[in-house]
Scaffold this motif. Structure first.
Motif, PDB file in Angstrom:
ATOM      1  N   LEU A  40      -0.277   3.855   3.068  1.00 23.74           N
ATOM      2  CA  LEU A  40       0.866   3.491   3.904  1.00 23.74           C
ATOM      3  C   LEU A  40       1.508   4.731   4.514  1.00 23.74           C
ATOM      4  N   PHE A  41       1.592   5.800   3.746  1.00 22.08           N
ATOM      5  CA  PHE A  41       2.124   7.069   4.242  1.00 22.08           C
ATOM      6  C   PHE A  41       1.324   7.537   5.458  1.00 22.08           C
ATOM      7  N   ALA A  43      -0.598   5.786   7.384  1.00 25.41           N
ATOM      8  CA  ALA A  43      -0.567   4.810   8.475  1.00 25.41           C
ATOM      9  C   ALA A  43       0.775   4.766   9.199  1.00 25.41           C
ATOM     10  N   GLU A  44       1.873   4.906   8.470  1.00 21.35           N
ATOM     11  CA  GLU A  44       3.193   4.658   9.051  1.00 21.35           C
ATOM     12  C   GLU A  44       4.124   5.867   9.116  1.00 21.35           C
ATOM     13  N   VAL A  45       3.780   6.959   8.426  1.00 22.93           N
ATOM     14  CA  VAL A  45       4.698   8.100   8.359  1.00 22.93           C
ATOM     15  C   VAL A  45       4.096   9.360   8.976  1.00 22.93           C
ATOM     16  N   ALA A  46       2.968   9.789   8.474  1.00 23.13           N
ATOM     17  CA  ALA A  46       2.360  11.054   8.914  1.00 23.13           C
ATOM     18  C   ALA A  46       1.973  10.998  10.396  1.00 23.13           C
ATOM     19  N   ARG A  52       8.465   8.401  10.238  1.00 21.02           N
ATOM     20  CA  ARG A  52       8.424   9.839   9.939  1.00 21.02           C
ATOM     21  C   ARG A  52       9.821  10.415   9.733  1.00 21.02           C
ATOM     22  N   ILE A  53      10.736  10.115  10.623  1.00 21.63           N
ATOM     23  CA  ILE A  53      12.086  10.688  10.542  1.00 21.63           C
ATOM     24  C   ILE A  53      12.814  10.182   9.295  1.00 21.63           C
ATOM     25  N   ALA A  54      12.683   8.900   9.005  1.00 19.73           N
ATOM     26  CA  ALA A  54      13.330   8.345   7.810  1.00 19.73           C
ATOM     27  C   ALA A  54      12.777   9.012   6.549  1.00 19.73           C
ATOM     28  N   TYR A  55      11.480   9.279   6.538  1.00 22.94           N
ATOM     29  CA  TYR A  55      10.851   9.954   5.393  1.00 22.94           C
ATOM     30  C   TYR A  55      11.374  11.379   5.272  1.00 22.94           C
ATOM     31  N   GLN A  56      11.467  12.083   6.384  1.00 23.77           N
ATOM     32  CA  GLN A  56      11.944  13.466   6.362  1.00 23.77           C
ATOM     33  C   GLN A  56      13.403  13.542   5.925  1.00 23.77           C
ATOM     34  N   GLU A  57      14.195  12.569   6.300  1.00 27.22           N
ATOM     35  CA  GLU A  57      15.607  12.563   5.916  1.00 27.22           C
ATOM     36  C   GLU A  57      15.773  12.441   4.406  1.00 27.22           C
ATOM     37  N   LEU A  58      14.820  11.816   3.729  1.00 30.72           N
ATOM     38  CA  LEU A  58      14.889  11.715   2.272  1.00 30.72           C
ATOM     39  C   LEU A  58      14.739  13.069   1.608  1.00 30.72           C
ATOM     40  N   ASP A  59      14.149  14.021   2.333  1.00 29.38           N
ATOM     41  CA  ASP A  59      13.915  15.358   1.782  1.00 29.38           C
ATOM     42  C   ASP A  59      15.124  16.280   1.963  1.00 29.38           C
ATOM     43  N   LEU A  60      16.085  15.861   2.773  1.00 34.06           N
ATOM     44  CA  LEU A  60      17.273  16.688   3.010  1.00 34.06           C
ATOM     45  C   LEU A  60      18.171  16.680   1.785  1.00 34.06           C
TER      46      LEU A  60
END
Length: 63
Positions: A40-41, A43-46, A52-60
């Motif tokens: 899923l990563f 397919a929908e994030v990388a 992608r942006i929502a995933y990156q925001e989790l890392d902030l």
């Protein structure tokens, strides 16, 4: 972008559409949850994926 299972789990937990997609991947490809999360990563994030942006925001760092 690096894959982190904990971040991906959090993203899926917060998004109903991704929850449905994860279940579809698990069923269609007969994968365990950990492998389906990684699929899923990719397919929908990388690579400029929709989430992608929502995933990156989790890392902030949280403030």
């Amino acid at each position: 972008m690096k894959y982190y299972q904990s971040q991906m789990k959090q993203l899926v937990k917060e998004n109903e559409e991704l929850q449905v997609r994860l279940k579809q991947i698990m069923k269609e490809m007969d994968l365990e949850k950990s492998f389906a999360l990684k699929a899923l990563f990719h397919a929908e994030v990388a690579e400029d994926g929709e989430y992608r942006i929502a995933y990156q925001e989790l890392d902030l760092p949280r403030r």
